[in-house]
Design a protein around this motif. Structure first.
Motif, PDB file in Angstrom:
ATOM      1  N   LEU A   9      90.480  68.332 -17.765  1.00 55.14           N
ATOM      2  CA  LEU A   9      89.574  67.602 -18.647  1.00 55.14           C
ATOM      3  C   LEU A   9      88.174  67.516 -18.047  1.00 55.14           C
ATOM      4  N   LEU A  10      88.102  67.403 -16.734  1.00 49.60           N
ATOM      5  CA  LEU A  10      86.829  67.216 -16.049  1.00 49.60           C
ATOM      6  C   LEU A  10      85.971  68.480 -16.048  1.00 49.60           C
ATOM      7  N   TYR A  11      86.577  69.627 -15.820  1.00 50.32           N
ATOM      8  CA  TYR A  11      85.825  70.879 -15.679  1.00 50.32           C
ATOM      9  C   TYR A  11      85.080  71.280 -16.957  1.00 50.32           C
ATOM     10  N   PRO A  12      85.724  71.313 -18.135  1.00 50.85           N
ATOM     11  CA  PRO A  12      84.956  71.676 -19.349  1.00 50.85           C
ATOM     12  C   PRO A  12      83.844  70.684 -19.678  1.00 50.85           C
ATOM     13  N   ARG A  13      84.092  69.410 -19.432  1.00 48.62           N
ATOM     14  CA  ARG A  13      83.067  68.403 -19.690  1.00 48.62           C
ATOM     15  C   ARG A  13      81.882  68.578 -18.737  1.00 48.62           C
ATOM     16  N   ASN A  14      82.174  68.980 -17.507  1.00 51.34           N
ATOM     17  CA  ASN A  14      81.118  69.228 -16.536  1.00 51.34           C
ATOM     18  C   ASN A  14      80.246  70.399 -16.991  1.00 51.34           C
ATOM     19  N   ILE A  15      80.872  71.460 -17.493  1.00 45.97           N
ATOM     20  CA  ILE A  15      80.124  72.624 -17.979  1.00 45.97           C
ATOM     21  C   ILE A  15      79.240  72.229 -19.170  1.00 45.97           C
ATOM     22  N   VAL A  16      79.789  71.467 -20.100  1.00 44.23           N
ATOM     23  CA  VAL A  16      79.016  71.030 -21.274  1.00 44.23           C
ATOM     24  C   VAL A  16      77.848  70.144 -20.838  1.00 44.23           C
ATOM     25  N   ALA A  17      78.082  69.240 -19.901  1.00 42.42           N
ATOM     26  CA  ALA A  17      77.015  68.351 -19.426  1.00 42.42           C
ATOM     27  C   ALA A  17      75.919  69.147 -18.723  1.00 42.42           C
ATOM     28  N   GLN A  18      76.291  70.163 -17.963  1.00 42.45           N
ATOM     29  CA  GLN A  18      75.285  71.008 -17.316  1.00 42.45           C
ATOM     30  C   GLN A  18      74.469  71.772 -18.347  1.00 42.45           C
ATOM     31  N   CYS A  19      75.117  72.250 -19.389  1.00 43.57           N
ATOM     32  CA  CYS A  19      74.393  72.954 -20.459  1.00 43.57           C
ATOM     33  C   CYS A  19      73.435  72.009 -21.175  1.00 43.57           C
ATOM     34  N   ILE A  20      73.868  70.786 -21.409  1.00 43.01           N
ATOM     35  CA  ILE A  20      72.997  69.791 -22.039  1.00 43.01           C
ATOM     36  C   ILE A  20      71.773  69.530 -21.166  1.00 43.01           C
ATOM     37  N   CYS A  21      71.977  69.436 -19.865  1.00 44.98           N
ATOM     38  CA  CYS A  21      70.852  69.193 -18.953  1.00 44.98           C
ATOM     39  C   CYS A  21      69.913  70.394 -18.887  1.00 44.98           C
ATOM     40  N   ILE A  22      70.447  71.603 -18.960  1.00 43.63           N
ATOM     41  CA  ILE A  22      69.597  72.796 -18.964  1.00 43.63           C
ATOM     42  C   ILE A  22      68.752  72.842 -20.232  1.00 43.63           C
ATOM     43  N   VAL A  23      69.360  72.540 -21.365  1.00 46.77           N
ATOM     44  CA  VAL A  23      68.598  72.486 -22.621  1.00 46.77           C
ATOM     45  C   VAL A  23      67.564  71.364 -22.547  1.00 46.77           C
ATOM     46  N   GLY A  24      67.927  70.250 -21.927  1.00 50.70           N
ATOM     47  CA  GLY A  24      66.983  69.149 -21.755  1.00 50.70           C
ATOM     48  C   GLY A  24      65.788  69.537 -20.914  1.00 50.70           C
ATOM     49  N   VAL A  25      66.018  70.337 -19.863  1.00 52.23           N
ATOM     50  CA  VAL A  25      64.907  70.808 -19.027  1.00 52.23           C
ATOM     51  C   VAL A  25      63.972  71.684 -19.850  1.00 52.23           C
ATOM     52  N   LEU A  26      64.542  72.519 -20.715  1.00 50.14           N
ATOM     53  CA  LEU A  26      63.711  73.390 -21.540  1.00 50.14           C
ATOM     54  C   LEU A  26      62.836  72.601 -22.510  1.00 50.14           C
ATOM     55  N   PHE A  27      63.363  71.500 -23.032  1.00 52.64           N
ATOM     56  CA  PHE A  27      62.603  70.685 -23.979  1.00 52.64           C
ATOM     57  C   PHE A  27      61.904  69.501 -23.319  1.00 52.64           C
ATOM     58  N   TRP A  28      61.939  69.421 -22.003  1.00 49.51           N
ATOM     59  CA  TRP A  28      61.309  68.331 -21.258  1.00 49.51           C
ATOM     60  C   TRP A  28      59.789  68.360 -21.436  1.00 49.51           C
ATOM     61  N   SER A  29      59.250  69.535 -21.669  1.00 50.16           N
ATOM     62  CA  SER A  29      57.799  69.655 -21.784  1.00 50.16           C
ATOM     63  C   SER A  29      57.257  68.987 -23.046  1.00 50.16           C
ATOM     64  N   VAL A  30      58.080  68.798 -24.056  1.00 50.14           N
ATOM     65  CA  VAL A  30      57.598  68.196 -25.309  1.00 50.14           C
ATOM     66  C   VAL A  30      57.123  66.757 -25.099  1.00 50.14           C
ATOM     67  N   PRO A  31      57.938  65.845 -24.529  1.00 47.26           N
ATOM     68  CA  PRO A  31      57.411  64.488 -24.344  1.00 47.26           C
ATOM     69  C   PRO A  31      56.316  64.421 -23.286  1.00 47.26           C
ATOM     70  N   VAL A  32      56.410  65.251 -22.251  1.00 48.66           N
ATOM     71  CA  VAL A  32      55.383  65.226 -21.211  1.00 48.66           C
ATOM     72  C   VAL A  32      54.047  65.714 -21.761  1.00 48.66           C
ATOM     73  N   THR A  33      54.086  66.762 -22.566  1.00 54.88           N
ATOM     74  CA  THR A  33      52.854  67.281 -23.164  1.00 54.88           C
ATOM     75  C   THR A  33      52.254  66.281 -24.149  1.00 54.88           C
ATOM     76  N   SER A  34      53.100  65.626 -24.920  1.00 57.10           N
ATOM     77  CA  SER A  34      52.564  64.645 -25.869  1.00 57.10           C
ATOM     78  C   SER A  34      51.932  63.460 -25.141  1.00 57.10           C
ATOM     79  N   ILE A  35      52.500  63.065 -24.018  1.00 58.75           N
ATOM     80  CA  ILE A  35      51.885  61.984 -23.234  1.00 58.75           C
ATOM     81  C   ILE A  35      50.570  62.450 -22.628  1.00 58.75           C
ATOM     82  N   GLN A  36      50.522  63.692 -22.181  1.00 55.94           N
ATOM     83  CA  GLN A  36      49.272  64.216 -21.637  1.00 55.94           C
ATOM     84  C   GLN A  36      48.195  64.339 -22.713  1.00 55.94           C
ATOM     85  N   LEU A  37      48.599  64.675 -23.936  1.00 52.35           N
ATOM     86  CA  LEU A  37      47.631  64.711 -25.035  1.00 52.35           C
ATOM     87  C   LEU A  37      47.061  63.327 -25.321  1.00 52.35           C
TER      88      LEU A  37
END
Length: 114
Positions: A9-37
């Motif tokens: 149960l732990l291993y698949p959830r770990n993979i999904v959580a890592q994928c969520i964090c990778i997607v989050g890193v890709l979209f991290w620039s959106v709130p940071v850029t809006s704050i910089q604007l």
């Protein structure tokens, strides 16, 4: 709540959580850029003209606070919320029980966002 989570149960959830964090890193620039604007004076004039005019005409301290301090505080708040989100993912979704494992996961994921 005291029993360990099975690896199957732990291993698949770990993979999904890592994928969520990778997607989050890709979209991290959106709130940071809006704050910089927000910190740019020209964009503040365009998006919030009344607030900008009020701060310019009535209070120089208000103008300085809006342009200089509010974006920095927003970034600090955003960075302060990240460990709480990562801990919630590790504890509630991935179901890690040991506090040192949770803190290690939070540290690795947080460093990925910096």
């Amino acid at each position: 709540s005291n029993a360990s989570t099975p690896w199957k149960l732990l291993y698949p959830r770990n993979i999904v959580a890592q994928c969520i964090c990778i997607v989050g890193v890709l979209f991290w620039s959106v709130p940071v850029t809006s704050i910089q604007l927000w910190s740019n004076v020209e964009s503040m004039q365009r998006f919030l003209p009344r607030l900008f005019q009020f701060s310019k005409t009535s209070c120089k301290l208000c103008s300085t606070f809006l342009v200089k301090y509010v974006p920095v505080l927003a970034l600090i708040l955003l960075l302060a919320l990240l460990p709480l989100v990562f801990e919630g993912i590790a504890r509630r979704y991935e179901r890690h029980k040991v506090k040192s494992d949770i803190q290690r996961i939070v540290l690795y994921r947080y460093m990925g966002y910096l």
